[in-house]
Design a protein around this motif. Structure first.
Motif, short mmCIF file in Angstrom:
data_model
loop_
_atom_site.label_atom_id
_atom_site.label_comp_id
_atom_site.label_asym_id
_atom_site.label_seq_id
_atom_site.Cartn_x
_atom_site.Cartn_y
_atom_site.Cartn_z
N UNK A 146 105.67 15.12 10.95
CA UNK A 146 105.66 13.69 11.23
C UNK A 146 105.02 12.94 10.06
N UNK A 147 105.85 12.27 9.30
CA UNK A 147 105.37 11.56 8.13
C UNK A 147 106.30 10.40 7.83
N UNK A 148 105.75 9.30 7.32
CA UNK A 148 106.59 8.17 6.93
C UNK A 148 106.90 8.21 5.44
N UNK A 149 106.35 9.19 4.74
CA UNK A 149 106.67 9.41 3.34
C UNK A 149 107.54 10.66 3.23
N UNK A 150 108.25 10.84 2.13
CA UNK A 150 109.03 12.07 2.00
C UNK A 150 108.15 13.29 2.22
N UNK A 151 108.56 14.25 3.05
CA UNK A 151 107.72 15.41 3.35
C UNK A 151 107.31 16.15 2.08
N UNK A 152 106.04 16.55 2.02
CA UNK A 152 105.54 17.30 0.87
C UNK A 152 105.84 18.79 1.03
N UNK A 153 105.90 19.47 -0.09
CA UNK A 153 106.14 20.91 -0.08
C UNK A 153 105.09 21.62 0.77
N UNK A 154 103.83 21.24 0.59
CA UNK A 154 102.75 21.90 1.33
C UNK A 154 102.86 21.66 2.83
N UNK A 155 103.29 20.45 3.23
CA UNK A 155 103.43 20.15 4.66
C UNK A 155 104.53 21.00 5.29
N UNK A 156 105.64 21.11 4.62
CA UNK A 156 106.74 21.89 5.18
C UNK A 156 106.41 23.37 5.14
N UNK A 157 105.76 23.83 4.08
CA UNK A 157 105.36 25.23 4.00
C UNK A 157 104.43 25.59 5.15
N UNK A 158 103.47 24.73 5.45
CA UNK A 158 102.55 24.99 6.56
C UNK A 158 103.32 25.01 7.89
#
Length: 374
Positions: A356-368
Motif C-alpha cells: 500500500x503506497x501512493x508512490x511507485x513501489x520500491x524494490x525493498x518494499x516488494x522484496x519484503x
C-alpha cells in the motif's frame, strides 16, 4: 513500425487514433487530462472530434451516442469521474454499445490524492454499475502496453459490442518510455459486424452464432431501437422472466465464450518454480526485478503478470499456477484480484502481500512483501 518516446497517456491516444477513434468525449481530471489535451491537438487531423463536456456523466453518454452514430468512441477519466459514469456504463451494457472507457487510477476514496497512484479501482472497473454483466478490463504495465492494450480494447469493444475498461494509473500515465508505434496495416483492426439482411428483416438484437447481434446505426436505413429496458430481439420492452433470462444470459455468455480472445497473461520462470508471484499494472514493474533477483540467489520463484483482469481465463490461470506450492499475490490495494486467484489456485496455498503506497513501489518494499512467504 517506428520508435517513439511517449508517455503512457500519449501512447493511449496514438493507439486510439490508429484503431479508428473518431469521437472523444471527456472532462478534465487528474491524471487523465493530458490524454484529452493531446487528442484535442491530434485527432482533428484524422477526421475526428474532441469535445469537453460539462462533466463525466455527459461524457460517457455522448460517447455512447457517437457510437450509435456509427463511429468509434472513447472517454477517459479517473476514479471520481469513473464513479459518475456508472449509469452510462450500465446503459452501454444493456444496449450493447461498443465504447472504450479509460480509467487512470489515482488514490482514493473520494478525492484522495489526485496526483498519486494506487490500484484501488479494480473492483470499480469490474462492478461499477448496477445489473448483472461482465465487462472486459485490461491492465497495462508500461507505455508499450498502454499502446498495445488500447488497440486490444477497441478490438474487443467492436467484436463483442461491449464497453471495455482500460485500467491504467498515474504512474504509467505520466512516465515516458520508448515504444514501437505501428503503422496502418501492421496490426489487426476490428470493425463492428453490420447487418447482412434487408431492413425489413432486421431484428436489432438477434444474435449470430457468436451471440453478438449485427449493429445497424442511425442513418443507414435500418430500424434502430436503442432500448435501456429489458428488451426482446426486436428491441421492445418486455418485463417477463423468460426475456430477462435470455437477455442477461446472452450478455454474459458472449463475453465468457470470447475469453480465449480477451484474456492475456505473461509468464516468467513459471515452469520450474516452487512459488509464483502474481501481479499486474505498475506494481508488476517492480515485482519482475524482485523475482529476478530472488532467482539469482537460487530461489525457485516465478512471476505471472495479468494483462486482463476480467474476465479471467480460469483454466489457463490454473494451469500456470498448478505446479507451484505457493502463490503470492502482490497488489497496491487491500486484496482485489487476490480473492479470485485464491479461489482458482486454492486458498490454502495462496498468500496476499499488499504493497500500500501512493508512490511507485520500491524494490525493498516488494522484496519484503514477497520474501516473507518464502
Amino acid at each position: 513500425m517506428r520508435r517513439e518516446f511517449l508517455s503512457g497517456n500519449r501512447a493511449i491516444a496514438e493507439a486510439a487514433i490508429l484503431s479508428g477513434l473518431k469521437f472523444y468525449a471527456g472532462y478534465p481530471i487528474t491524471p487523465a487530462s493530458d490524454l484529452m489535451e493531446y487528442l484535442a491537438e491530434k485527432l482533428p487531423s484524422y477526421g475526428g472530434i474532441v469535445v469537453q463536456f460539462e462533466d463525466e456523466i455527459a461524457s460517457i453518454n455522448a460517447a455512447i451516442g457517437a457510437s450509435w452514430a456509427g463511429v468509434k468512441a472513447m472517454t477517459a477519466t479517473s476514479g471520481p469521474g469513473f464513479s459518475l459514469m456508472a449509469e452510462g456504463v450500465s446503459l452501454a451494457v444493456a444496449t450493447e454499445t461498443p465504447v472504450v472507457v479509460v480509467d487512470i487510477m489515482r488514490a482514493g476514496p473520494s478525492t484522495g490524492i489526485p496526483t498519486k497512484a494506487t490500484q484501488s479501482d479494480v473492483y470499480q472497473a469490474r462492478w461499477l454499475a448496477h445489473g448483472d454483466y461482465t465487462i472486459p478490463v485490461f491492465a497495462p504495465w508500461s507505455v508499450q502496453d498502454c499502446y498495445d492494450m488500447t488497440i486490444k480494447s477497441f478490438n474487443v469493444a467492436e467484436k463483442f459490442r461491449t464497453p471495455v475498461v482500460l485500467l491504467s494509473d498515474a504512474n504509467i500515465a505520466h512516465m515516458w518510455e520508448t515504444l514501437y508505434v505501428r503503422e496502418p496495416g501492421e496490426v489487426e483492426i476490428i470493425e463492428r459486424k453490420k447487418p447482412s439482411v434487408p431492413p425489413e428483416e432486421y431484428r436489432p438484437y438477434q444474435p449470430g452464432l457468436d451471440l453478438v447481434p449485427p449493429m445497424a446505426v442511425f442513418g443507414e436505413g435500418y430500424k434502430v431501437i436503442v432500448e435501456s429496458l429489458v428488451h426482446d430481439e426486436l428491441g421492445y420492452y418486455r418485463q417477463d422472466s423468460v426475456t430477462y433470462r435470455e437477455m442477461i444470459a446472452r450478455l454474459n455468455e458472449k463475453i465468457r465464450r470470447g475469453v480465449g480472445y480477451i484474456y492475456e497473461q505473461e509468464e516468467y520462470w513459471v515452469e520450474d518454480s516452487d512459488a509464483v508471484v502474481v501481479a499486474y499494472g505498475s506494481t508488476a514493474r517492480m515485482v519482475y526485478p524482485v523475482v529476478k533477483a530472488l532467482r539469482e540467489k537460487g530461489a525457485r520463484v516465478g512471476f505471472l503478470r495479468l494483462k486482463t483482469l476480467w474476465p479471467l481465463d480460469e483454466e489457463r490461470l490454473w494451469r500456470a499456477l498448478s505446479r507451484a506450492g505457493k502463490v503470492i499475490v502482490v497488489e497496491n490495494n487491500t486484496g482485489r484480484v487476490y480473492l479470485d486467484v485464491a479461489r482458482i489456485a486454492g486458498s490454502a496455498r495462496t498468500f496476499f502481500s499488499p504493497v500500500l503506497t501512493v508512490d511507485p513501489p520500491k524494490f525493498s518494499e516488494v522484496m519484503e512483501a514477497v520474501a516473507k512467504w518464502l
